[in-house]
Design an enzyme around this catalytic site. Structure first.
Site, PDB file in Angstrom:
ATOM      1  N   ASP A  44       0.690  -1.330  -0.328  1.00 30.57           N
ATOM      2  CA  ASP A  44       0.321  -0.188   0.353  1.00 30.57           C
ATOM      3  C   ASP A  44       0.974   1.422  -0.341  1.00 30.57           C
ATOM      4  O   ASP A  44       0.731   2.478  -0.079  1.00 30.57           O
ATOM      5  CB  ASP A  44      -1.152   0.079   0.974  1.00 30.57           C
ATOM      6  CG  ASP A  44      -0.807   0.097   2.414  1.00 30.57           C
ATOM      7  OD1 ASP A  44       0.520  -0.568   2.573  1.00 30.57           O
ATOM      8  OD2 ASP A  44      -1.172  -0.511   3.461  1.00 30.57           O
ATOM      9  N   SER A  45       2.329   1.168   0.076  1.00 28.74           N
ATOM     10  CA  SER A  45       3.027   2.019   0.237  1.00 28.74           C
ATOM     11  C   SER A  45       2.708   3.473  -1.964  1.00 28.74           C
ATOM     12  O   SER A  45       3.286   3.514  -1.875  1.00 28.74           O
ATOM     13  CB  SER A  45       4.797   1.638  -0.842  1.00 28.74           C
ATOM     14  OG  SER A  45       4.934   0.181  -0.760  1.00 28.74           O
ATOM     15  N   GLU A 114      -1.132  -5.933   8.931  1.00 33.34           N
ATOM     16  CA  GLU A 114      -0.068  -4.478   9.882  1.00 33.34           C
ATOM     17  C   GLU A 114      -0.539  -4.960  11.338  1.00 33.34           C
ATOM     18  O   GLU A 114      -1.987  -4.769  11.424  1.00 33.34           O
ATOM     19  CB  GLU A 114       0.063  -3.372  10.157  1.00 33.34           C
ATOM     20  CG  GLU A 114       0.952  -3.319   8.249  1.00 33.34           C
ATOM     21  CD  GLU A 114       0.585  -1.185   8.059  1.00 33.34           C
ATOM     22  OE1 GLU A 114       0.189  -0.549   9.327  1.00 33.34           O
ATOM     23  OE2 GLU A 114       1.464  -0.549   7.193  1.00 33.34           O
ATOM     24  N   GLU A 180       9.831  -4.179  10.507  1.00 33.59           N
ATOM     25  CA  GLU A 180      10.230  -2.228   9.517  1.00 33.59           C
ATOM     26  C   GLU A 180      10.651  -1.270  10.119  1.00 33.59           C
ATOM     27  O   GLU A 180      10.549  -1.056  11.482  1.00 33.59           O
ATOM     28  CB  GLU A 180       8.581  -2.090   9.321  1.00 33.59           C
ATOM     29  CG  GLU A 180       9.194  -0.552   8.150  1.00 33.59           C
ATOM     30  CD  GLU A 180       8.720  -0.172   7.233  1.00 33.59           C
ATOM     31  OE1 GLU A 180       7.295  -1.113   6.613  1.00 33.59           O
ATOM     32  OE2 GLU A 180       8.473   0.971   6.309  1.00 33.59           O
TER      33      GLU A 180
HETATM   34  O1  KIV Z   1       3.728  -1.379   1.310  1.00 34.89           O
HETATM   35  C1  KIV Z   1       4.586  -2.031   1.370  1.00 34.89           C
HETATM   36  O2  KIV Z   1       5.662  -1.276   0.410  1.00 34.89           O
HETATM   37  C2  KIV Z   1       5.467  -2.025   2.833  1.00 34.89           C
HETATM   38  C3  KIV Z   1       6.933  -2.609   2.575  1.00 34.89           C
HETATM   39  C4  KIV Z   1       7.702  -0.975   3.172  1.00 34.89           C
HETATM   40  C5  KIV Z   1       7.314  -2.942   3.594  1.00 34.89           C
HETATM   41  O3  KIV Z   1       4.609  -2.437   3.693  1.00 34.89           O
END
Ligand code: KIV
Length: 264
Positions: A44-45, A114, A180
């Site tokens: 979700d980044s 998460e 993380e």
């Molecule tokens: O959303 C993402 O890209 C992530 C990574 C930073 C682990 O959760």
């Protein structure tokens, strides 16, 4: 054939390190495949690096379905893990509905969510229904407004709590856990205590594998290089140079030529 969880478990048991990289579209998934990276994270980044938001919070399940579909179409062998976005798994029924959508409509092979002990019952429920789940501890970007953008688990009590969270996720059936932004010794200790792989990002060299964000490792941004990442290429500069050349050749009538054109 796609990498399976069984393949990953075997590689983990054999001591093979597990590389994972984010990808959000068809073309980047093809490139990941060509590079032989075994796990793609549709993170979700994407809310930040693809949509330009300042956090992951605005990302919807529909966004994740859209990007996951493209990644699945672009790849044949990597295992595709998709993030359940903010608010999509707070209630068990929502978690089941949204994870099912990501697996059935979009085609990922695992979801990621998460949190630790608080989400362990939800992890258990999903796993019981045949949905592979990856956990995510330490700096959890969906909680940025609660915990701040900083390294987690530095104090003894926080480190102990994180170990308890990791054990709870394992016990609930998670197949792996992203760690993380936590101190390297804590990541090493969690990795030592677990029988499932840890995948680090900003968690030192002793996790079972590593995950990084596409844009960071390929150097797509001009200025910012977070400490936890490394630029393996500076493709941003390459792209700007290529686009500049293209625009210049259009202006100067150097491109297109007869060679790029069809006759009657
Ligand atoms: O959303 C993402 O890209 C992530 C990574 C930073 C682990 O959760």
């Amino acid at each position: 054939m796609r990498t399976s969880l069984q393949d990953l478990r075997r590689r983990y048991r054999d001591g093979e390190r597990l590389p994972m990289i984010t990808a959000y579209d068809y073309t980047s998934a093809q490139l990941v495949e060509r590079a032989g990276v075994p796990i793609i994270l549709v993170g979700d980044s994407l809310g930040m690096v693809m949509q330009g938001n300042d956090s992951t919070l605005p990302v919807t399940v529909t966004d994740m379905v859209y990007h996951t579909r493209a990644v699945v179409r672009g790849s044949k062998t990597p295992l595709v893990v998709t993030d359940l976005p903010f608010g999509a798994y707070a209630i068990a029924d929502d978690a089941v509905r949204n994870a099912t959508r990501l697996m059935a409509e979009a085609g990922c092979q695992s979801v990621k969510l998460e949190g630790g002990r608080a989400v362990a019952p939800i992890v258990r429920r999903l796993v019981e229904l045949g949905i592979p789940v990856m956990g995510h501890l330490g700096f959890t970007p969906q909680s940025v407004h609660q915990i701040g953008m900083r390294v987690q688990g530095k104090q003894v009590a926080a480190a102990k709590a994180l170990i308890e969270d990791a054990l709870a996720l394992q016990e609930a059936g998670a197949w792996g856990i992203v760690l993380e932004l936590i101190p390297a010794p804590l990541a090493a200790e969690v990795t030592r205590r677990l029988d499932i792989p840890t995948i680090g990002i900003g968690a030192g060299p002793d996790c079972s594998g590593e995950v990084q964000v596409w844009h960071d490792v390929l150097g797509l941004y001009e200025d910012f290089v977070p400490r936890h990442t490394k630029r393996f290429r500076t493709l941003g500069d390459e792209i700007v140079a290529g686009l500049g050349e293209y625009a210049e050749q259009v202006r100067s009538r150097e491109f297109p030529t007869a060679a790029n054109s069809a006759g009657m």
